[in-house]
Design an enzyme around this catalytic site. Structure first.
Site, PDB file in Angstrom:
ATOM      1  N   GLY A  12      22.547  12.584   7.573  1.00  0.00           N
ATOM      2  CA  GLY A  12      22.243  13.125   8.931  1.00  0.00           C
ATOM      3  C   GLY A  12      22.057  12.199  10.065  1.00  0.00           C
ATOM      4  O   GLY A  12      21.740  11.103  10.045  1.00  0.00           O
ATOM      5  N   ARG A  73      28.561  14.186   4.828  1.00  0.00           N
ATOM      6  CA  ARG A  73      28.041  14.028   3.645  1.00  0.00           C
ATOM      7  C   ARG A  73      29.067  14.216   2.650  1.00  0.00           C
ATOM      8  O   ARG A  73      29.987  15.254   2.701  1.00  0.00           O
ATOM      9  CB  ARG A  73      26.733  15.044   3.370  1.00  0.00           C
ATOM     10  CG  ARG A  73      25.680  14.806   4.116  1.00  0.00           C
ATOM     11  CD  ARG A  73      24.284  15.704   3.799  1.00  0.00           C
ATOM     12  NE  ARG A  73      23.091  15.199   4.266  1.00  0.00           N
ATOM     13  CZ  ARG A  73      22.801  15.956   5.464  1.00  0.00           C
ATOM     14  NH1 ARG A  73      23.178  16.862   6.011  1.00  0.00           N
ATOM     15  NH2 ARG A  73      21.523  15.217   5.851  1.00  0.00           N
ATOM     16  N   ASP A 104      18.085   7.408   2.538  1.00  0.00           N
ATOM     17  CA  ASP A 104      18.057   6.954   0.982  1.00  0.00           C
ATOM     18  C   ASP A 104      19.307   7.286   0.372  1.00  0.00           C
ATOM     19  O   ASP A 104      19.856   6.601  -0.585  1.00  0.00           O
ATOM     20  CB  ASP A 104      16.623   7.163   0.652  1.00  0.00           C
ATOM     21  CG  ASP A 104      16.550   8.788   0.220  1.00  0.00           C
ATOM     22  OD1 ASP A 104      16.943   9.327   1.187  1.00  0.00           O
ATOM     23  OD2 ASP A 104      16.011   9.026  -0.720  1.00  0.00           O
ATOM     24  N   THR A 127      17.093   7.703   9.991  1.00  0.00           N
ATOM     25  CA  THR A 127      16.770   8.910   9.613  1.00  0.00           C
ATOM     26  C   THR A 127      15.504   9.312  10.231  1.00  0.00           C
ATOM     27  O   THR A 127      14.473   8.643  10.238  1.00  0.00           O
ATOM     28  CB  THR A 127      16.836   9.131   8.149  1.00  0.00           C
ATOM     29  OG1 THR A 127      15.956  10.631   7.980  1.00  0.00           O
ATOM     30  CG2 THR A 127      15.825   8.471   7.343  1.00  0.00           C
ATOM     31  N   ASP A 129      13.648  11.487   9.484  1.00  0.00           N
ATOM     32  CA  ASP A 129      12.353  11.813   8.423  1.00  0.00           C
ATOM     33  C   ASP A 129      11.368  10.535   8.256  1.00  0.00           C
ATOM     34  O   ASP A 129      10.426  10.858   7.713  1.00  0.00           O
ATOM     35  CB  ASP A 129      13.050  12.282   6.895  1.00  0.00           C
ATOM     36  CG  ASP A 129      14.108  13.365   7.205  1.00  0.00           C
ATOM     37  OD1 ASP A 129      14.075  14.172   7.921  1.00  0.00           O
ATOM     38  OD2 ASP A 129      14.819  13.433   6.211  1.00  0.00           O
ATOM     39  N   ASP A 131      11.576   8.619   5.800  1.00  0.00           N
ATOM     40  CA  ASP A 131      10.968   8.689   4.545  1.00  0.00           C
ATOM     41  C   ASP A 131      11.537   7.260   3.561  1.00  0.00           C
ATOM     42  O   ASP A 131      11.550   7.366   2.272  1.00  0.00           O
ATOM     43  CB  ASP A 131      11.335   9.967   3.884  1.00  0.00           C
ATOM     44  CG  ASP A 131      12.729  10.223   3.802  1.00  0.00           C
ATOM     45  OD1 ASP A 131      13.683   9.263   4.641  1.00  0.00           O
ATOM     46  OD2 ASP A 131      13.220  11.032   3.217  1.00  0.00           O
ATOM     47  N   GLY A 172      11.808  16.843   8.376  1.00  0.00           N
ATOM     48  CA  GLY A 172      11.255  15.823   7.520  1.00  0.00           C
ATOM     49  C   GLY A 172      11.742  15.880   6.306  1.00  0.00           C
ATOM     50  O   GLY A 172      11.029  15.060   5.187  1.00  0.00           O
ATOM     51  N   ARG A 173      12.571  16.796   5.736  1.00  0.00           N
ATOM     52  CA  ARG A 173      12.946  17.046   4.242  1.00  0.00           C
ATOM     53  C   ARG A 173      11.606  17.237   3.323  1.00  0.00           C
ATOM     54  O   ARG A 173      11.196  17.980   3.697  1.00  0.00           O
ATOM     55  CB  ARG A 173      13.727  16.033   3.894  1.00  0.00           C
ATOM     56  CG  ARG A 173      14.934  16.460   3.101  1.00  0.00           C
ATOM     57  CD  ARG A 173      15.749  15.473   2.568  1.00  0.00           C
ATOM     58  NE  ARG A 173      16.732  15.060   3.552  1.00  0.00           N
ATOM     59  CZ  ARG A 173      18.171  15.453   3.335  1.00  0.00           C
ATOM     60  NH1 ARG A 173      18.322  16.255   2.370  1.00  0.00           N
ATOM     61  NH2 ARG A 173      19.025  15.061   4.208  1.00  0.00           N
ATOM     62  N   ILE A 254      17.012  20.334  17.210  1.00  0.00           N
ATOM     63  CA  ILE A 254      16.750  19.724  18.569  1.00  0.00           C
ATOM     64  C   ILE A 254      16.140  18.349  18.008  1.00  0.00           C
ATOM     65  O   ILE A 254      16.381  17.464  18.911  1.00  0.00           O
ATOM     66  CB  ILE A 254      15.754  20.581  19.193  1.00  0.00           C
ATOM     67  CG1 ILE A 254      15.585  20.297  20.614  1.00  0.00           C
ATOM     68  CG2 ILE A 254      14.298  20.745  18.641  1.00  0.00           C
ATOM     69  CD1 ILE A 254      15.057  21.138  21.713  1.00  0.00           C
TER      70      ILE A 254
END
Ligand code: ADP
Ligand code: F6P
Length: 323
Positions: A12, A73, A104, A127, A129, A131, A172-173, A254
């Site tokens: 992403g 991807r 990751d 990312t 996220d 994470d 945030g997956r 967004i």
């Protein structure tokens, strides 16, 4: 010594990727290395979409969201046959090291390039996220949080005017970092994240208690990965259990766009530059991160073998402040 390196963005996209591409390119040129830009992540690597970069290729991009290299991807790269094709292109274009900017998943691919195919590789966490273990910030997170907070502030205006409860879903997956920080900064009454068990009965009770005390509107921020389901599912359940007038906003992509914040640009610049210097020192199969403002190095697999924890204190604080 490494003479020519390749750089790609994968997974992403996020604000700050361009600032990082700029830092990698210019640091490499500063150290008299050649740099090639690989388009569309591993997909473009397999297809040989590789072009030389110069100082001016990265002019005027520090402030731009997205990635000038584009991202993708690639299913093919998950297979050994795809990785073999990628390696053939790496050899053909004379790349002696690869810098991967991504999440990751992208790091898992990068580690395979290094360990299985003997291509020196360094990962830079990017990312929204946030994470990825081994770094306090991944590039893009700060901007995404600020975008979410701006949206929450706007929604608060209309929530107050109409005496409504708003459920705002953020990305945030499987992680709750964006929800926690944007919820705290946006003054949310409730923050629902995968790292903390969600009990809708308790939440509804608290909402109704707030109403009895004279609270006329409320904001609930939910991470997309929360066990209670998406914002629409949660809204159905809350409507059944309270008399609140409920509305839902899903912020969506967004959060992935826009001009990067100063923090994202600074982290991107630090990490991009550090990644090049690591390759020059002969380091490989590693990721760079920023911990307490300092650049830190970890093995690439640290990113997915260690689970990054949320700051429990921030969660607790959000609850204290939302009474
Ligand atoms: P992110 O990097 O944002 O986590 P993805 O999880 O979609 O995004 O991963 C990006 C790309 O990295 C995938 O499309 C794939 O090409 C590659 N990748 C992910 N996991 C692996 C893996 N286990 N082995 C090889 N390549 C992988
Ligand atoms: O990993 C970044 C992210 O934006 C996640 O927060 C979200 O779940 C996912 O990517 C969305 O992916 P796509 O852009 O493929 O819909």
């Amino acid at each position: 010594m490494t003479k020519k390196i390749g750089i790609l963005t994968s997974g992403g996209d996020c604000p700050g990727m361009n600032a990082c591409i700029r830092a990698v390119t210019r640091t490499a040129i500063y150290h008299r290395l050649k740099v090639a830009g690989i388009k569309r992540g591993y997909a473009g690597l397999i297809d040989g979409e590789i072009e030389d970069m110069s100082v001016s290729s990265v002019s005027n991009i520090i402030n731009q969201g997205g990635t000038i290299l584009k991202t993708a991807r690639s299913l093919e790269f998950r297979r050994k046959s795809g990785q073999k094709k990628a390696c053939e292109q790496i050899k053909k274009f004379g790349l002696e090291g690869i810098i991967v900017i991504g999440g990751d998943g992208s790091f898992r691919g990068a580690s395979k390039l290094d360990r299985i195919w003997d291509i020196p590789t360094i990962g830079i966490p990017a990312t929204i996220d946030n994470d990825i273990a081994g770094t306090d910030y991944s590039i893009g997170f700060d901007t995404a949080v600020n975008t979410a907070v701006q949206a929450i502030d706007k929604i608060r205006d209309t929530a107050v005017s109409h005496d409504r409860l708003f459920i705002i879903e953020v990305m945030g997956r499987k992680a709750g970092f964006i929800a926690l920080e944007s919820g705290l900064a946006g003054g949310a009454e409730e923050i629902l994240i995968p790292e903390v068990k969600t009990n809708l009965d308790v939440i509804c009770r608290k909402l109704m208690e707030g109403r009895k005390r004279g609270k006329t509107s409320s904001i609930l921020v939910v991470a997309e990965g929360d066990e209670a389901g998406g914002a629409f599912q949660i809204s159905k359940k809350i409507k059944q259990r309270t008399d609140y007038n409920v509305r839902v906003t899903v912020l969506g992509h967004i959060q992935r766009g826009g001009s990067p914040s100063a923090l994202d640009r600074i982290v991107a610049s630090q990490l991009g530059s550090a990644a090049v210097e690591l390759l020059l020192k002969g380091k490989r199969d590693a990721m760079v991160g920023v911990v307490n403002g300092q650049v830190k190095i970890h093995p690439l697999d640290y990113a997915w073998k260690q689970k990054k924890k949320i700051d429990r204190y921030l969660y607790h604080l959000s609850q204290i402040l939302a009474i």
